[in-house]
Write a protein that holds these residues in place. Structure first.
Motif, PDB file in Angstrom:
ATOM      1  N   ARG A   1       0.850  -1.277   0.041  1.00 24.74           N
ATOM      2  CA  ARG A   1      -0.054   0.033  -0.021  1.00 24.74           C
ATOM      3  C   ARG A   1       0.723   1.109   0.044  1.00 24.74           C
ATOM      4  O   ARG A   1       2.110   1.345   0.502  1.00 24.74           O
ATOM      5  CB  ARG A   1      -0.895   0.007   1.098  1.00 24.74           C
ATOM      6  CG  ARG A   1      -1.930   1.130   1.388  1.00 24.74           C
ATOM      7  CD  ARG A   1      -2.814   1.009   2.673  1.00 24.74           C
ATOM      8  NE  ARG A   1      -3.109   2.453   3.100  1.00 24.74           N
ATOM      9  CZ  ARG A   1      -3.754   2.552   4.016  1.00 24.74           C
ATOM     10  NH1 ARG A   1      -3.998   1.513   4.863  1.00 24.74           N
ATOM     11  NH2 ARG A   1      -3.952   3.810   4.621  1.00 24.74           N
ATOM     12  N   ASP A   2       0.295   2.442  -0.424  1.00 18.70           N
ATOM     13  CA  ASP A   2       0.877   3.578  -0.714  1.00 18.70           C
ATOM     14  C   ASP A   2       0.929   4.348   0.693  1.00 18.70           C
ATOM     15  O   ASP A   2       0.113   5.325   0.639  1.00 18.70           O
ATOM     16  CB  ASP A   2       0.683   4.380  -1.685  1.00 18.70           C
ATOM     17  CG  ASP A   2       1.501   5.477  -2.069  1.00 18.70           C
ATOM     18  OD1 ASP A   2       2.565   5.633  -1.383  1.00 18.70           O
ATOM     19  OD2 ASP A   2       1.022   6.597  -2.701  1.00 18.70           O
ATOM     20  N   TRP A   3       1.885   4.075   1.790  1.00 19.51           N
ATOM     21  CA  TRP A   3       1.594   4.566   2.976  1.00 19.51           C
ATOM     22  C   TRP A   3       2.359   5.994   3.090  1.00 19.51           C
ATOM     23  O   TRP A   3       3.161   6.201   2.460  1.00 19.51           O
ATOM     24  CB  TRP A   3       2.458   3.452   4.134  1.00 19.51           C
ATOM     25  CG  TRP A   3       1.669   2.363   4.302  1.00 19.51           C
ATOM     26  CD1 TRP A   3       2.077   1.157   3.610  1.00 19.51           C
ATOM     27  CD2 TRP A   3       0.626   1.980   5.146  1.00 19.51           C
ATOM     28  NE1 TRP A   3       1.148   0.133   4.020  1.00 19.51           N
ATOM     29  CE2 TRP A   3       0.348   0.709   4.922  1.00 19.51           C
ATOM     30  CE3 TRP A   3      -0.109   2.782   6.042  1.00 19.51           C
ATOM     31  CZ2 TRP A   3      -0.506   0.128   5.542  1.00 19.51           C
ATOM     32  CZ3 TRP A   3      -0.959   2.213   6.547  1.00 19.51           C
ATOM     33  CH2 TRP A   3      -1.436   0.690   6.594  1.00 19.51           C
ATOM     34  N   VAL A   4       1.707   6.853   3.843  1.00 18.32           N
ATOM     35  CA  VAL A   4       2.122   8.040   4.119  1.00 18.32           C
ATOM     36  C   VAL A   4       3.384   7.976   4.919  1.00 18.32           C
ATOM     37  O   VAL A   4       3.349   7.322   6.000  1.00 18.32           O
ATOM     38  CB  VAL A   4       1.146   9.132   4.798  1.00 18.32           C
ATOM     39  CG1 VAL A   4       2.147  10.374   5.188  1.00 18.32           C
ATOM     40  CG2 VAL A   4       0.011   9.276   3.808  1.00 18.32           C
ATOM     41  N   PRO A   5       4.765   8.150   4.555  1.00 16.77           N
ATOM     42  CA  PRO A   5       5.743   8.019   5.630  1.00 16.77           C
ATOM     43  C   PRO A   5       5.744   8.684   6.751  1.00 16.77           C
ATOM     44  O   PRO A   5       5.342  10.092   6.614  1.00 16.77           O
ATOM     45  CB  PRO A   5       6.945   8.276   4.628  1.00 16.77           C
ATOM     46  CG  PRO A   5       6.621   9.409   3.611  1.00 16.77           C
ATOM     47  CD  PRO A   5       5.154   8.863   3.476  1.00 16.77           C
ATOM     48  N   ARG A   6       6.031   8.227   7.898  1.00 15.34           N
ATOM     49  CA  ARG A   6       5.865   9.225   9.227  1.00 15.34           C
ATOM     50  C   ARG A   6       7.139   8.840  10.134  1.00 15.34           C
ATOM     51  O   ARG A   6       7.542   7.702  10.275  1.00 15.34           O
ATOM     52  CB  ARG A   6       4.627   8.693   9.824  1.00 15.34           C
ATOM     53  CG  ARG A   6       4.421   9.525  10.973  1.00 15.34           C
ATOM     54  CD  ARG A   6       3.010   9.136  11.655  1.00 15.34           C
ATOM     55  NE  ARG A   6       1.792   9.507  11.016  1.00 15.34           N
ATOM     56  CZ  ARG A   6       0.594   9.858  11.498  1.00 15.34           C
ATOM     57  NH1 ARG A   6       0.546  10.062  12.783  1.00 15.34           N
ATOM     58  NH2 ARG A   6      -0.416  10.213  10.762  1.00 15.34           N
ATOM     59  N   VAL A   7       7.745  10.033  10.641  1.00 13.79           N
ATOM     60  CA  VAL A   7       8.673   9.848  11.713  1.00 13.79           C
ATOM     61  C   VAL A   7       7.938  10.268  13.035  1.00 13.79           C
ATOM     62  O   VAL A   7       7.373  11.350  13.023  1.00 13.79           O
ATOM     63  CB  VAL A   7      10.041  10.761  11.466  1.00 13.79           C
ATOM     64  CG1 VAL A   7      10.919  10.720  12.661  1.00 13.79           C
ATOM     65  CG2 VAL A   7      10.552  10.213   9.997  1.00 13.79           C
ATOM     66  N   VAL A   8       7.821   9.426  14.058  1.00 11.79           N
ATOM     67  CA  VAL A   8       7.241   9.594  15.066  1.00 11.79           C
ATOM     68  C   VAL A   8       8.436   9.968  16.254  1.00 11.79           C
ATOM     69  O   VAL A   8       9.404   9.092  16.432  1.00 11.79           O
ATOM     70  CB  VAL A   8       6.534   8.479  15.663  1.00 11.79           C
ATOM     71  CG1 VAL A   8       5.724   8.810  16.992  1.00 11.79           C
ATOM     72  CG2 VAL A   8       5.207   8.168  14.464  1.00 11.79           C
ATOM     73  N   MET A   9       8.306  11.170  16.709  1.00  9.76           N
ATOM     74  CA  MET A   9       9.435  11.656  17.752  1.00  9.76           C
ATOM     75  C   MET A   9       8.690  11.968  18.970  1.00  9.76           C
ATOM     76  O   MET A   9       7.735  12.403  19.279  1.00  9.76           O
ATOM     77  CB  MET A   9       9.990  12.799  17.220  1.00  9.76           C
ATOM     78  CG  MET A   9      11.082  12.456  16.252  1.00  9.76           C
ATOM     79  SD  MET A   9      11.759  13.976  15.571  1.00  9.76           S
ATOM     80  CE  MET A   9      10.525  14.620  14.303  1.00  9.76           C
ATOM     81  N   PHE A  10       9.514  11.138  20.182  1.00 11.00           N
ATOM     82  CA  PHE A  10       9.194  11.375  21.472  1.00 11.00           C
ATOM     83  C   PHE A  10      10.519  11.988  22.120  1.00 11.00           C
ATOM     84  O   PHE A  10      11.518  11.835  21.778  1.00 11.00           O
ATOM     85  CB  PHE A  10       9.009  10.115  22.168  1.00 11.00           C
ATOM     86  CG  PHE A  10       8.081   9.491  21.729  1.00 11.00           C
ATOM     87  CD1 PHE A  10       6.670   9.342  22.295  1.00 11.00           C
ATOM     88  CD2 PHE A  10       7.881   8.388  20.704  1.00 11.00           C
ATOM     89  CE1 PHE A  10       5.484   8.539  21.867  1.00 11.00           C
ATOM     90  CE2 PHE A  10       6.968   7.573  20.311  1.00 11.00           C
ATOM     91  CZ  PHE A  10       5.629   7.712  20.888  1.00 11.00           C
TER      92      PHE A  10
END
Length: 817
Positions: A579-588
């Motif tokens: 699937r064409d996922w929206v790339p995401r960087v999750v930062m804490f």
């Protein structure tokens, strides 16, 4: 001594003058030449050159304050998270470019120097950063005032992440000296502990005490584009006797310095671990140490120009930033009554006119209390004063309530159940002329719930002042690319009047501006990617959605809700990798209190999840998870401008306001959040279509509890959520220790899920799906981001401080020549 006019150099700020000042300061201040100077020496010399230019303004402001006999605000806070000072001072003076050129002329790169400056380790979270923003705004608006706190030698701690776990180390922020502070060894006050009280004639004396000296260190707080300044005065503990010479001469070197070390522990660390009785006692000593020195100092300053206390309330306003400084109330009474022999009735009346108190929490368990036994042992006179205040107050309550015993029990300053404890928030309310919450919702819930009895007794005493942030630090300084773009479009006056940003609304469909806005955001993301790649060895795609949750690690802030969604997203990508996922960087980012085991376990869970996600070849760049260590002001200045999405996901009714939500929106991040704290006001300001609201409201949370919330039913009814929780429970992310996170599972599923993580999960996941859909439309997302920036006018700390000055402190700005 005879006053004479000093002759000194009038410093201008041309490039040549700055270059000469730096050279002078290198030779005469640092004691080195260009051949032997290290980069740290250049920073020190440049800082001293800047400080010299602040001092002239500081002296002038102080002189005008005395000439005009102004009313001063004394802002008491356990924390002042001021961050780095160098760049902030350059911007305030308007000499940033000149300094950069002057240093370049000496062969020095200013950008490299600024990264060498340590953050002042004087705070931890939002409380301390709010206090720092307030000092900035007070100076900018010309409100005469002092910030008062403690000069912590080692801060709270420097956070290291080792194998995914938080490890605490001392923060040696003073190792290279602090060029911004002025030590004041002549300003010292004796602070007493222990002993006993005796009645002598018509007054009480506190005798046989142990004592420690409080020594002042002053830092200039410059206003922006004004000659007005204020002062941050911090107290450092000094032993009254440095050395036991007898023990030293007998060869007992440890005993020779024991007393000194015990005395000076008071100002070593912010928030010592209070899981032990010794830690709790040290924290109490800290709180009293700083308020005692402060009350003595403000009385001394008042008496320099007044011979009696007749005008005391006209010239002094004392503000308590949360409950930590509340011992200032009995301490000021002690000084007025016992030392200066002011009659009790007059002293109590004055106290009730000078104090005001900001409440920062809606959680009853977070309201500070001290057990009577410890108070009586360490501060015997103060417990007498507190009981005297309580006796008078309860008499009034009894008359007001028709002798309602339950109300008297609820409202008493002393909780009589179990171990008797003094309720510091109750003392603050009874002694203050104004009590404020920090967002509209918080103030409503404060008077409806935790302080309802007080609100019925003193309805005129309660008010709201919504928090704000300084745009100088949080946009002009932290995001040069964005602030220069805004300057080109609407001018630079927004730094003094943030409502000017509303002009950007007209540009949200202007193709050229939208492109420039997106490029400014991209530059901030590239800057962060470069930093992270150096420290994490992970590659990040700057075109990905940068999803940010930066705040203290605490269960009510619900980092667990975010982690659960990360796990569900990970599982979804594994199930459908094409699937064409929206790339995401999750930062804490954020620190856990050293004694808060669950918060530290949450950090470890984030670490273990990030290891699994970041090293899974099927996932690739479609999802990255990173915990940024040692979150503080300078780290925030780097990551906040890069954020696309701002996670403000506390359970409704728990976050008093939040200021991270304001900083992120000001930098063009869209908020995903509950209707909690200032999120509600941000939603109103930017429009519901430019924010992602989800979850139960505060009233719905109460209703759900009342009808019997069963988190296991939620777990069993949601297959994606159940899989994520089972992965946590069975060691999927921690194969080396399968039971590592069993407490997290049971807390959420079997032990009541106090902060409604599971109750809000489905709505959160749906909102996150909407985020993905919206982010794909790059120009539409940018238009919403511009709306967020444009709507931030009311969230300037300048507006906040203007309201405090007008409605609570009744203080007028200094008249500048």
């Amino acid at each position: 001594m005879t006053a004479v006019d000093l002759e000194f150099d009038q410093l201008n700020s041309t490039v040549d003058a700055l270059r000469r000042s730096i050279s002078n300061r290198m030779m005469y201040g640092v004691g080195k030449d260009a051949v032997t100077a290290r980069p740290q020496d250049w920073l020190h010399a440049a800082a001293l050159a800047v400080r010299d230019r602040l001092v002239a303004r500081w002296m002038k402001t102080t002189r005008l304050q005395y000439e005009q006999d102004v009313k001063r605000v004394y802002y008491l806070s356990m924390e002042f998270l001021i961050g780095r000072t160098f760049t902030n001072a350059l911007l305030a003076l308007g000499i940033y470019d000149q300094m950069k050129e002057a240093l370049a002329g000496l062969g020095v790169d200013m950008e490299a120097l600024t990264d060498l400056e340590p953050d002042a380790a004087l705070g931890n979270g939002g409380l301390g950063r709010l206090a720092a923003c307030f000092l900035d705004s007070m100076a900018t608006l010309g409100i005469p005032g002092f910030g008062y706190g403690i000069r912590y030698e080692y801060g709270m701690f420097r956070q290291q992440i080792v194998n995914g776990e938080q490890v605490e180390a001392p923060d040696y922020w003073l190792r290279a000296g602090n060029p911004w502070e002025f030590p004041r060894p002549e300003v010292q006050y004796i602070v007493h502990f222990g002993g006993r009280t005796v009645q002598r004639n018509d007054h009480i004396e506190w005798i046989e005490t142990q004592h420690v000296n409080a020594m002042a260190y002053d830092t200039v707080i410059p206003g922006y584009a004004t000659s007005a300044t204020n002062t941050l005065r911090l107290w450092s503990a000094r032993a009254t006797e440095e050395l036991d010479l007898s023990a030293f001469n007998q060869g007992d070197y440890r005993r020779a310095v024991d007393a000194k070390n015990m005395s000076e522990n008071v100002s070593r660390l912010l928030y010592p671990d209070d899981s032990t009785s010794a830690g709790r006692e040290l924290r109490l000593r800290q709180e009293y140490f700083f308020v005692s020195a402060t009350m003595q100092d403000l009385i001394r300053r008042y008496l320099r120009t007044h011979s009696t206390f007749g005008r005391f309330t006209e010239k002094v306003a004392v503000h308590l930033n949360d409950t930590h400084p509340v011992l200032a109330i009995p301490e000021l009474l002690r000084l007025l009554v016992d030392v200066h022999r002011v009659p009790w009735d007059k002293a109590w009346k004055d106290v009730q006119q000078v104090f005001s108190y900001t409440n920062h929490t809606l959680m009853p368990e977070a309201l500070e209390t001290w057990d009577v036994e410890t108070l009586a042992r360490l501060l015997p006179r103060h417990i007498e004063i507190i009981f005297e205040i309580n006796a008078e107050f309860l008499k009034r309550v009894s008359e007001h309530s028709g002798h309602d015993v339950d109300m008297i029990r609820r409202i008493s300053l002393v909780d009589e159940y179990g171990q008797r404890r003094v309720r510091m928030a109750h003392l603050a309310i009874v002694a203050s002329q104004k009590v404020n919450g920090v967002s509209k919702l918080h103030s409503q819930l404060m008077t409806r719930d935790i302080f309802a009895d007080f609100a019925r007794m003193f309805p005129e005493r309660f008010t709201n002042v919504t928090n704000g942030v300084t745009p100088r630090r949080w946009l002009a300084q932290s995001s040069p690319s964005m602030s220069s773009l805004i300057d080109r479009q609407i001018g630079a006056h927004w730094r003094r009047d943030l409502f000017e940003l509303a002009k950007l609304r007209d540009l949200k469909h202007d193709a050229a501006f939208v492109d420039a806005f997106r490029e400014a955001k991209r530059q901030n993301k590239l800057r962060l990617v470069q930093h992270l790649s150096q420290h994490t060895k992970i590659a990040f795609d700057p075109n990905a959605l940068f999803d940010l949750q930066v705040k203290r690690i605490h269960e009510y802030k619900r980092q667990l809700l975010n982690v659960l969604h990360v796990i569900v997203r990970y599982n979804r990508i594994l199930a459908d990798p094409k699937r064409d996922w929206v790339p995401r960087v999750v930062m804490f980012a954020g620190k856990a209190a050293s004694a808060y085991r669950m918060a530290k376990t949450i950090i470890k869970l984030i670490g273990d999840v990030s290891d699994k996600v970041n090293n899974d070849p099927v996932i690739g760049d479609r999802l990255k998870v990173v915990f940024v260590p040692n979150y503080g002001v300078s780290v925030a200045e780097l990551i906040i401008p890069a954020a696309d999405l701002s996670e403000q996901i506390s359970m409704a009714g728990t976050e008093a306001s939040g200021t991270g939500n304001m900083k992120l929106a000001l930098n063009g991040a869209l908020t995903i959040g509950t209707l909690d704290g200032a999120n509600i006001e941000i939603c109103d300001a930017v429009g519901r279509e430019n924010i992602f609201i989800f979850g139960h409201t505060a009233d719905e949370v109460d209703d759900l509890r009342a009808t019997g919330y069963r988190p296991r039913q939620v777990y069993e009814g949601d297959a994606e959520l159940r899989l994520a929780l089972d992965q946590i429970r069975t060691g999927f992310f921690s194969p080396d220790d399968p039971l590592r996170f069993s407490d997290i599972f049971h807390t959420l599923v079997d032990w009541g899920d106090h902060y409604m993580v599971l109750a809000d999960f489905a709505a959160f996941a749906t909102a996150q799906d909407e985020v993905d859909r919206r982010f794909v439309d790059a120009r539409g997302w940018a238009a919403s981001a511009i709306e967020n920036v444009a709507g931030m006018g009311q969230f300037s700390s300048d507006r906040t401080i203007a309201e405090y000055a007008r409605d609570i402190w009744q203080v007028k700005p200094l008249e500048l020549e």
